[in-house]
Design a protein around this motif. Structure first.
Motif, short mmCIF file in Angstrom:
data_model
loop_
_atom_site.label_atom_id
_atom_site.label_comp_id
_atom_site.label_asym_id
_atom_site.label_seq_id
_atom_site.Cartn_x
_atom_site.Cartn_y
_atom_site.Cartn_z
N TRP A 1 37.32 30.40 49.18
CA TRP A 1 39.08 31.53 50.55
C TRP A 1 38.31 30.40 51.70
CZ3 TRP A 1 35.18 32.96 47.70
CH2 TRP A 1 33.79 33.39 48.74
N THR A 2 39.05 30.56 52.92
CA THR A 2 38.62 30.39 54.51
C THR A 2 38.34 32.07 55.01
OG1 THR A 2 40.53 30.31 54.62
CG2 THR A 2 39.67 27.77 54.28
N VAL A 3 37.37 31.87 56.61
CA VAL A 3 37.85 33.07 57.28
C VAL A 3 37.22 32.18 58.55
CG1 VAL A 3 36.31 35.06 57.65
CG2 VAL A 3 36.16 33.57 55.21
N PRO A 4 38.31 32.68 59.67
CA PRO A 4 38.22 31.74 60.54
C PRO A 4 36.57 32.49 61.85
CG PRO A 4 40.44 32.69 60.15
CD PRO A 4 39.34 33.34 59.15
N ALA A 5 36.50 31.77 62.73
CA ALA A 5 35.46 32.81 63.68
C ALA A 5 35.68 34.19 63.62
CB ALA A 5 34.90 31.37 64.44
N GLY A 6 34.61 34.70 63.68
CA GLY A 6 35.75 36.42 64.37
C GLY A 6 35.76 37.31 63.32
N HIS A 7 36.35 36.79 62.14
CA HIS A 7 36.33 37.76 61.39
C HIS A 7 35.56 37.94 59.87
CE1 HIS A 7 40.10 36.12 62.23
NE2 HIS A 7 41.55 36.60 61.63
N PHE A 8 35.76 39.15 59.29
CA PHE A 8 34.94 39.89 58.47
C PHE A 8 35.15 39.06 57.52
CE2 PHE A 8 34.49 42.12 62.59
CZ PHE A 8 32.64 42.70 62.44
N PHE A 9 34.15 39.17 56.54
CA PHE A 9 34.78 39.33 54.76
C PHE A 9 33.76 40.42 54.17
CE2 PHE A 9 31.79 35.62 55.11
CZ PHE A 9 30.83 35.49 54.17
N ARG A 10 34.34 40.14 52.78
CA ARG A 10 34.01 41.63 52.44
C ARG A 10 33.64 41.13 50.53
NH1 ARG A 10 35.83 47.29 53.69
NH2 ARG A 10 34.91 47.28 55.73
N ILE A 11 32.64 41.14 50.12
CA ILE A 11 32.19 40.49 48.25
C ILE A 11 32.32 41.99 48.30
CG2 ILE A 11 30.89 39.82 46.48
CD1 ILE A 11 30.53 37.33 48.22
N VAL A 12 33.17 42.48 47.30
CA VAL A 12 33.16 43.88 46.29
C VAL A 12 32.65 44.30 45.12
CG1 VAL A 12 34.76 45.71 46.27
CG2 VAL A 12 34.82 44.25 48.30
N SER A 13 32.51 44.67 44.47
CA SER A 13 32.48 45.40 43.09
C SER A 13 33.77 46.60 42.53
CB SER A 13 31.34 45.33 42.92
OG SER A 13 30.78 46.28 41.30
N THR A 14 34.07 45.10 41.38
CA THR A 14 35.79 46.67 41.75
C THR A 14 35.17 47.21 39.90
OG1 THR A 14 36.75 44.47 40.67
CG2 THR A 14 36.76 44.68 42.95
N GLU A 15 35.28 46.33 38.98
CA GLU A 15 35.70 47.31 37.27
C GLU A 15 34.07 47.16 37.02
OE1 GLU A 15 38.55 44.48 35.66
OE2 GLU A 15 39.25 44.40 37.11
N GLY A 16 32.80 46.63 37.38
CA GLY A 16 31.89 46.28 36.73
C GLY A 16 30.20 46.05 37.11
N SER A 17 29.36 46.13 36.90
CA SER A 17 28.35 45.64 37.43
C SER A 17 28.65 44.31 36.64
CB SER A 17 27.01 46.58 36.79
OG SER A 17 25.61 45.87 37.08
N GLN A 18 28.04 43.62 38.36
CA GLN A 18 28.44 41.80 37.71
C GLN A 18 27.50 41.23 39.02
OE1 GLN A 18 29.86 40.25 35.98
NE2 GLN A 18 29.73 38.32 37.13
N VAL A 19 27.40 39.91 38.95
CA VAL A 19 26.69 39.42 40.04
C VAL A 19 27.74 38.01 40.56
CG1 VAL A 19 24.16 40.25 39.78
CG2 VAL A 19 25.37 37.88 38.79
N GLY A 20 27.35 37.68 41.12
CA GLY A 20 27.76 36.26 41.96
C GLY A 20 27.10 35.37 42.67
N ASP A 21 27.54 34.55 42.79
CA ASP A 21 27.08 32.94 43.30
C ASP A 21 27.60 32.31 44.35
OD1 ASP A 21 25.08 33.49 40.97
OD2 ASP A 21 24.96 31.91 40.86
#
Length: 286
Positions: free
Chosen positions: A61-81
């Motif tokens: 995904w892309t995020v313009p400078a000045g925007h926020f982004f979130r990485i969200v757990s939705t269904e179960g315990s999961q890690v991300g790289d």
């Protein structure tokens, strides 16, 4: 197992070990973000994009400078790289080693993620973390590390006598970056770099100094939130180890999707401008 030392300790061994440590990069000399000016904007955020990262896979995904982004757990315990790039220049990317040196082994609220040389500037600021209550546990474990490199097919082949496994995070990130940029897999792979292990609970064993992982405390609804200091291209892999309670590079672990949400703010933090590239003149003494 590490070998038993063969060198006899010197007479002053205890004195040498008793020398107090010195923090390499004292936080009082670092420029730190005015976190309050970021957080005051959070109530007026507008969702502009949502990307679901399937289990044992990766998405960008892309995020313009000045925007926020979130990485969200939705269904179960999961890690991300997580890999981060300057959206306009893949050679400027997350530098976990320097981020670790400037912040610590694990990052959280108010910490900034730094880019690679020669730019060396903040790429993103962590503005919210629903796991900030965890801290360090009795084993020395904590969440969101910038220690681990990512599970990869090369180490897997090395340790398994040549077995081929393709859904590890390195390969997931390579495929997703290739899809995002149009580069071939061979061209994209060298840009994949050491990661921020989002939600992963890790540390070092006290007796052998080995890197360990344990079950992540993340639950559905938890999230890690960032403010984009520059235009960003993000790539996230849902680790095939699931919550990394037992192993990674696994086809057996329970795995779940992660959600990435991109938000537009109504304004910019007071006094904020995108950080300039590092001020070093690159003369290197000549």
């Amino acid at each position: 197992m590490k070998p038993v030392p063969i060198t006899p300790p010197p007479a002053d061994a205890a004195d040498r070990k008793a020398i107090a440590p010195v923090v390499c990069y004292p936080t009082d000399t670092q420029p730190r973000p005015d976190l309050a000016s970021y957080r005051v904007l959070r109530d007026g955020l507008k969702l502009v994009e949502a990307v679901t990262v399937p289990p044992r896979d990766a998405r960008s995904w892309t995020v313009p400078a000045g925007h926020f982004f979130r990485i969200v757990s939705t269904e179960g315990s999961q890690v991300g790289d997580l890999n981060l790039f300057n959206a306009h220049d893949l050679t400027e990317r997350l530098y976990t080693g320097k981020t670790r040196a400037l912040n610590g082994t694990h990052v959280g609220l108010g910490d900034q993620l730094y880019s690679s040389f020669p730019s060396l500037r903040p790429m993103a600021t962590i503005t919210h973390d629903t796991l900030d209550w965890y801290g360090f546990d009795a084993f020395g474990g904590a969440v969101h590390d910038v220690i681990g490199t990512r599970c990869d097919p090369y180490t897997h082949a090395l340790l398994s006598h040549g077995d081929q496994y393709h859904n590890c995070c390195h390969s997931n990130l390579t495929r997703a970056l290739s899809d995002a940029t149009g580069l071939s897999l061979v061209e994209a792979e060298p840009h994949v770099h050491d990661v921020l292990n989002v939600f992963m609970c890790t540390g070092f064993s006290r007796d052998t100094g080995q890197y360990f992982m344990k079950a992540s405390p993340v639950r559905p609804g938890d999230y890690l939130e960032f403010f984009a200091e520059i235009d960003l291209l993000g790539v996230l892999s849902t680790c095939p180890g699931g919550n990394c309670s037992a192993e990674h590079s696994s086809d057996a672990a329970a795995c779940f999707p992660l959600l990435v949400e991109v938000y537009e703010a109504e304004a910019r933090p007071e006094g904020w401008v995108p950080p300039a590239i590092n001020g070093y003149n690159r003369s290197h003494g000549r």
